[in-house]
Design an enzyme around this catalytic site. Structure first.
Site, PDB file in Angstrom:
ATOM      1  N   GLY A 434       0.812  -1.218   0.000  1.00  0.00           N
ATOM      2  CA  GLY A 434       0.000   0.000   0.000  1.00  0.00           C
ATOM      3  C   GLY A 434       0.838   1.257   0.000  1.00  0.00           C
ATOM      4  O   GLY A 434       0.414   2.306  -0.477  1.00  0.00           O
ATOM      5  N   GLY A 436       4.131   1.417  -1.156  1.00  0.00           N
ATOM      6  CA  GLY A 436       5.165   1.537  -2.192  1.00  0.00           C
ATOM      7  C   GLY A 436       5.561   0.183  -2.751  1.00  0.00           C
ATOM      8  O   GLY A 436       4.870  -0.816  -2.541  1.00  0.00           O
ATOM      9  N   THR A 437       6.696   0.204  -3.414  1.00  0.00           N
ATOM     10  CA  THR A 437       7.152  -1.016  -4.090  1.00  0.00           C
ATOM     11  C   THR A 437       8.426  -1.506  -3.430  1.00  0.00           C
ATOM     12  O   THR A 437       9.276  -0.706  -3.027  1.00  0.00           O
ATOM     13  CB  THR A 437       7.425  -0.689  -5.569  1.00  0.00           C
ATOM     14  OG1 THR A 437       6.249  -0.074  -6.086  1.00  0.00           O
ATOM     15  CG2 THR A 437       7.734  -1.923  -6.383  1.00  0.00           C
ATOM     16  N   VAL A 438       8.536  -2.839  -3.331  1.00  0.00           N
ATOM     17  CA  VAL A 438       9.746  -3.408  -2.747  1.00  0.00           C
ATOM     18  C   VAL A 438      10.549  -4.081  -3.868  1.00  0.00           C
ATOM     19  O   VAL A 438       9.996  -4.846  -4.664  1.00  0.00           O
ATOM     20  CB  VAL A 438       9.419  -4.414  -1.625  1.00  0.00           C
ATOM     21  CG1 VAL A 438      10.685  -5.009  -1.037  1.00  0.00           C
ATOM     22  CG2 VAL A 438       8.612  -3.735  -0.536  1.00  0.00           C
ATOM     23  N   LYS A 452      12.681  -0.843   0.057  1.00  0.00           N
ATOM     24  CA  LYS A 452      11.291  -0.363   0.025  1.00  0.00           C
ATOM     25  C   LYS A 452      11.304   1.095  -0.415  1.00  0.00           C
ATOM     26  O   LYS A 452      11.894   1.952   0.238  1.00  0.00           O
ATOM     27  CB  LYS A 452      10.660  -0.501   1.406  1.00  0.00           C
ATOM     28  CG  LYS A 452       9.196  -0.135   1.404  1.00  0.00           C
ATOM     29  CD  LYS A 452       8.446  -0.836   2.495  1.00  0.00           C
ATOM     30  CE  LYS A 452       6.962  -0.580   2.368  1.00  0.00           C
ATOM     31  NZ  LYS A 452       6.185  -1.390   3.258  1.00  0.00           N
ATOM     32  N   ASP A 550       0.806  -2.790  11.930  1.00  0.00           N
ATOM     33  CA  ASP A 550       0.236  -3.378  10.709  1.00  0.00           C
ATOM     34  C   ASP A 550       0.571  -4.880  10.643  1.00  0.00           C
ATOM     35  O   ASP A 550       1.080  -5.387   9.655  1.00  0.00           O
ATOM     36  CB  ASP A 550       0.805  -2.646   9.480  1.00  0.00           C
ATOM     37  CG  ASP A 550      -0.019  -2.905   8.228  1.00  0.00           C
ATOM     38  OD1 ASP A 550      -1.169  -3.407   8.366  1.00  0.00           O
ATOM     39  OD2 ASP A 550       0.478  -2.637   7.119  1.00  0.00           O
TER      40      ASP A 550
HETATM   41  N1  LIG Z   1      12.874  -7.941   3.353  1.00  0.00           N
HETATM   42  C1  LIG Z   1      12.207  -8.489   2.343  1.00  0.00           C
HETATM   43  N2  LIG Z   1      12.722  -9.547   1.703  1.00  0.00           N
HETATM   44  C2  LIG Z   1      12.070 -10.102   0.675  1.00  0.00           C
HETATM   45  N3  LIG Z   1      10.880  -9.690   0.243  1.00  0.00           N
HETATM   46  C3  LIG Z   1      10.309  -8.629   0.834  1.00  0.00           C
HETATM   47  C4  LIG Z   1      10.937  -7.982   1.923  1.00  0.00           C
HETATM   48  N4  LIG Z   1      10.140  -6.981   2.352  1.00  0.00           N
HETATM   49  C5  LIG Z   1       9.051  -7.009   1.557  1.00  0.00           C
HETATM   50  N5  LIG Z   1       9.138  -8.007   0.639  1.00  0.00           N
HETATM   51  C6  LIG Z   1       8.169  -8.327  -0.420  1.00  0.00           C
HETATM   52  O1  LIG Z   1       7.592  -7.153  -0.887  1.00  0.00           O
HETATM   53  C7  LIG Z   1       6.185  -7.209  -0.783  1.00  0.00           C
HETATM   54  C8  LIG Z   1       5.656  -5.843  -0.504  1.00  0.00           C
HETATM   55  O2  LIG Z   1       6.115  -5.431   0.759  1.00  0.00           O
HETATM   56  P1  LIG Z   1       5.360  -4.360   1.580  1.00  0.00           P
HETATM   57  O3  LIG Z   1       5.926  -4.326   2.956  1.00  0.00           O
HETATM   58  O4  LIG Z   1       5.330  -3.098   0.826  1.00  0.00           O
HETATM   59  O5  LIG Z   1       3.942  -4.964   1.448  1.00  0.00           O
HETATM   60  P2  LIG Z   1       2.710  -4.983   2.308  1.00  0.00           P
HETATM   61  O6  LIG Z   1       3.095  -5.205   3.729  1.00  0.00           O
HETATM   62  O7  LIG Z   1       1.833  -5.970   1.654  1.00  0.00           O
HETATM   63  O8  LIG Z   1       2.083  -3.578   2.080  1.00  0.00           O
HETATM   64  P3  LIG Z   1       1.947  -2.332   3.009  1.00  0.00           P
HETATM   65  O9  LIG Z   1       3.188  -1.543   2.742  1.00  0.00           O
HETATM   66  O10 LIG Z   1       0.711  -1.694   2.494  1.00  0.00           O
HETATM   67  O11 LIG Z   1       1.794  -2.798   4.404  1.00  0.00           O
HETATM   68  C9  LIG Z   1       5.945  -8.200   0.278  1.00  0.00           C
HETATM   69  O12 LIG Z   1       4.705  -8.793   0.110  1.00  0.00           O
HETATM   70  C10 LIG Z   1       7.093  -9.172   0.106  1.00  0.00           C
HETATM   71  O13 LIG Z   1       6.743 -10.160  -0.835  1.00  0.00           O
END
Ligand SMILES: Nc1ncnc2c1ncn2[C@@H]1O[C@H](COP(=O)(O)OP(=O)(O)OP(=O)(O)O)[C@@H](O)[C@H]1O
Length: 749
Positions: A434, A436-438, A452, A550
């Protein structure tokens, strides 16, 4: 006027031989001539004083010294050479135009009844001047006048004699006419060469005595005869000159005469070897041998230059392209020193094209360079601005203070992250949340990272504190929490850099594929336990305490051993130390949101407990926290679970994969724990410490299946009476834990 009267011829031997002021015993050489300085006059009256002429000693070459004298009425200045006024000076032709008062005359004297002769001689022998043969003429005016001019040249011993007779009616039958000087009233003779000396002598046989004596009573005319050497171009005969003093009056007692001059007494060939004494000082000058005599020379500017050749740098380049109208070329005229070049129109066009092209290219290059520099400068300014805005300085300070401690928090540059992600390439996108992009990335040292990149900026309060908060989060060191390795602050929205967790999210693990649901119960409890421990650590052991804010299955990542790692706490907030400042930030995910937080907008550690309860439910049921497409009463997992619990149909909702006899007791315990976490009132919920402890104990029970048959053993394992009623389950395959999960999954397929 006509000459009607015949005067008796009477020889009046009045000869006035004057040695004139022009007799100058000078060495008119350029020897050691001083150059004019700033105080030397450049003009006198209307005359431009051009060197080698000059007013006063030190301003001229010897022999060319003039004086500047006030006119009689005191109104203006007149340049004089000796007693002779100068009219103008020509450097180019080596000439000077002067007013000559040397007008010889013969007039009838009433008292002596004879002719008065007034005869002049002019001696220029020792001066640099000669009377120009070309420009001057010997003129005799009179009704009956004959005069001889005896001339000589400095350079020649041969005398030069010219005689001229002027007669008209009544001395002959011809009548004089204006403008005509052919011996009738006026006679003219050319000079045979340039002369430096001459004297005039009247022939006394010819006079106007008879004419005077025969005049009528009323005739008061003055019948005079004149003889003079003067500028030919300035003379035009008038009959009035015959019976009046008009000739003398008209010219104010003087007539213009043109003199030649030379510098030095040698030829150019000799002069050029004379070093400092060579008068042609300008580097663009040349020497011209005198035309007025065998020795002496003049200086001229060379072709393409003009000015004063007698002065150093006196000859200046002529811009032929400017001065010539029309210009000297049909095409493009280009001035060069001493000359000019022409290019044809087509050449000009090519040149213009080439020039414009080069100018264009240069201009373009300059614009590109400038805009690049401006961009780079702006970029640098932005880097600095954002870095400061995001508390980078504070963070640097803190890092400095904490040096030596185990924290290895890095402030990454944008360039490093761009390189690590191959310019944030799409194929490196791990997921989009929500905020951004990872992206997956690899650092230079081959470490894998997850970056992130948020879409929008945090609020202003957070902006200032951002760096500092990052540092606090980076100090969190727990095996079940994703390590925050660093951040990048020099961009508008800071980027967070985490350790890379390879096996995706718990959400994907549970809901991701067809076989994913077949996760052993023990694995689910382990993951729950590990996650609870991580949250307990954040709440109780982190300093300051941290609320995740969260908690959900997609923020629990699984490493290569499927060990749970809580992530995404970068978006969480630090628990305010001041109780009054409860956070009013709205965050969280649908289905996991604490209902109390919805009412109070106050996020507490119990909000995390509620969300964790939902995670427990997902692990137990294999269902999603919120199912938009499901029937109304089954949309929210927590609601349908609580409902099922209440109605005693727990097993309806539990994932049938884990509904085994041996699991039943622990299953119920976990379900009960989940329902406690989902209490509406936060205070009634257990703390994360309680939850983690309980899950830990339940794991122990599961690892010791025999204890399930021994209530005492069970009680000691659970460490609390509440589990006394736990339903004993038969022994299962508990050895398939931890690193063996992959094997389980594979064997389950
Ligand atoms: N440290 C990490 N290592 C590997 N993959 C990751 C890592 N952090 C995040 N990801 C991947 O990136 C995706 C997006 O991460 P993000 O934290 O933005 O998502 P979210 O928790 O679904 O969203 P929001 O930011 O809205 O809470 C995750 O679902 C995961 O698959």
């Amino acid at each position: 006027m006509d000459c009607y009267y015949k005067l008796p011829v009477e020889k009046l031997a009045m000869r006035l031989l004057l040695f004139i002021g022009l007799v100058i015993s000078l060495q008119f050489m350029a020897d050691g001539a001083s150059l004019p300085d700033a105080r030397c006059l450049k003009k006198c009256g209307d005359v431009d004083i051009l060197y080698p002429f000059g007013i006063g000693e030190g301003c001229a070459i010897e022999g060319f010294v003039l004086s500047c004298i006030k006119t009689e009425d005191g109104r203006g200045d007149v340049a004089f050479y000796g007693i002779t006024p100068v009219l103008n000076i020509s450097l180019r032709y080596g000439q000077v135009r002067m007013k000559s008062t040397y007008i010889s005359s013969m007039c009838y004297n009433l008292s002596t009844k004879n002719m008065d002769y007034n005869e002049w001689l002019l001696n220029l022998t020792t001066s640099p001047f000669t009377i120009s043969q070309k420009e001057n003429i010997f003129i005799v005016i009179g009704a009956n006048t004959a005069a001889n001019m005896f001339g000589s040249s400095r350079y020649s011993t041969m005398p030069n004699m010219i005689g001229c007779l002027s007669q008209c009616s009544p001395y002959n039958s011809f009548t004089a006419q204006d403008g005509s000087c052919v011996g009738i009233g006026c006679c003219q003779a050319v000079l045979s060469n340039n002369i430096s000396y001459h004297e005039v002598k009247f022939n006394t046989f010819y006079n106007t005595t008879t004419l005077y004596n025969n005049r009528s009573i009323t005739d008061r005319a003055s019948y005079c005869g004149y003889a003079v050497v003067m500028e030919a171009a300035a003379f035009r005969f008038r009959t009035a000159y015959l019976n009046s003093t008009a000739f003398r009056d008209e010219h104010n007692g003087s007539v213009p005469v043109v003199l030649n001059w030379v510098v030095g007494n040698e030829t150019c060939q000799v002069a050029e070897q004379m070093g400092d004494r060579y008068a042609c000082r300008s580097k663009n000058s040349m020497c011209i041998d005198s035309s007025s005599g065998p020795t002496g020379y003049l200086c001229n500017c060379t072709e393409g230059y003009r000015g004063n050749p007698y002065l150093p740098d006196g000859c200046q380049d002529i811009n032929e392209c400017d001065v010539n109208n029309p210009p000297p070329c049909p095409g493009r005229c280009k001035n060069i020193p001493g000359s000019f070049t022409c290019s044809s129109p087509s050449q000009s066009r090519t040149v213009i094209l080439a020039v414009s092209l080069s100018v264009g290219i240069v201009a373009m290059a300059m614009i590109v360079t400038c805009s690049y520099l401006v961009r780079e400068r702006k970029k640098l300014a932005n880097i600095k601005k954002y870095f400061q805005q995001h508390g980078g300085m504070l963070l640097l300070q803190e890092i400095g203070l904490k040096q030596g401690q185990s924290t290895a928090f890095t402030i990454f540059t944008e360039a490093e992250l761009i390189e690590a992600t191959n310019k944030f390439e799409d194929k490196n996108v791990l997921g989009r949340g929500g905020h951004g992009t990872v992206y997956r990335g690899m650092l230079k040292d081959s470490r894998l990272i997850a970056i992130k990149r948020c879409m929008s900026m945090i609020d202003d309060r957070q902006k200032k504190e951002f760096g500092k908060e990052m540092l606090i989060l980076s100090q969190i060191n727990h095996k079940n929490i994703v390590k925050l390795l660093g951040c990048c602050l020099e961009v508008e929205v800071p980027m967070l850099v985490y350790e890379f967790i390879p096996n995706g999210t718990l959400f994907h693990f549970i809901h991701g594929g067809n076989d994913c649901r077949n996760i052993p119960f023990s694995t689910r409890v382990r993951i729950a336990h590990e996650s609870a421990q991580a949250l307990d650590y954040l709440h109780s052991s982190a300093s300051p305490p941290i609320i995740h804010g969260d908690v959900k299955t997609s923020s629990i990542l699984l490493d290569e051993n499927y060990t749970a790692k809580i992530s995404d706490f970068g978006a969480s907030i630090l628990v305010p130390t001041d109780e009054a400042q409860f956070v009013t930030l709205v965050q969280g995910t649908c289905g996991y949101l604490d209902p109390e937080y919805m009412q109070t907008c106050q996020l507490t550690d119990k909000s995390d407990v509620y969300s964790f309860g939902v995670v427990l439910l997902e692990l137990l049921t294999g269902k999603m926290a919120f199912n938009l497409e499901g029937p109304e009463n089954e949309k929210s997992l927590s609601l349908s679970f609580l409902c099922a619990m209440k109605e005693g149909r727990l097993m309806d909702i539990i994932d049938h994969h884990i509904q085994t006899d041996e699991n039943a007791g622990v299953l119920e315990e976990v379900a009960d724990l989940a329902s406690q976490c989902l209490e509406m009132i936060g205070d009634n919920r257990p703390s994360m410490r309680d939850v983690a402890d309980k899950l830990g104990r339940l794991r122990k029970v599961m690892q010791h299946p025999w204890a399930q048959h021994d209530p005492e053993e069970m009680e000691s394992l659970l460490g609390e009476s509440s589990v006394a009623g736990l339903e004993m389950v038969s022994t299962g395959n508990f050895s398939m834990e931890g690193g063996a999960v992959q094997g389980i999954l594979e064997s389950g397929r």
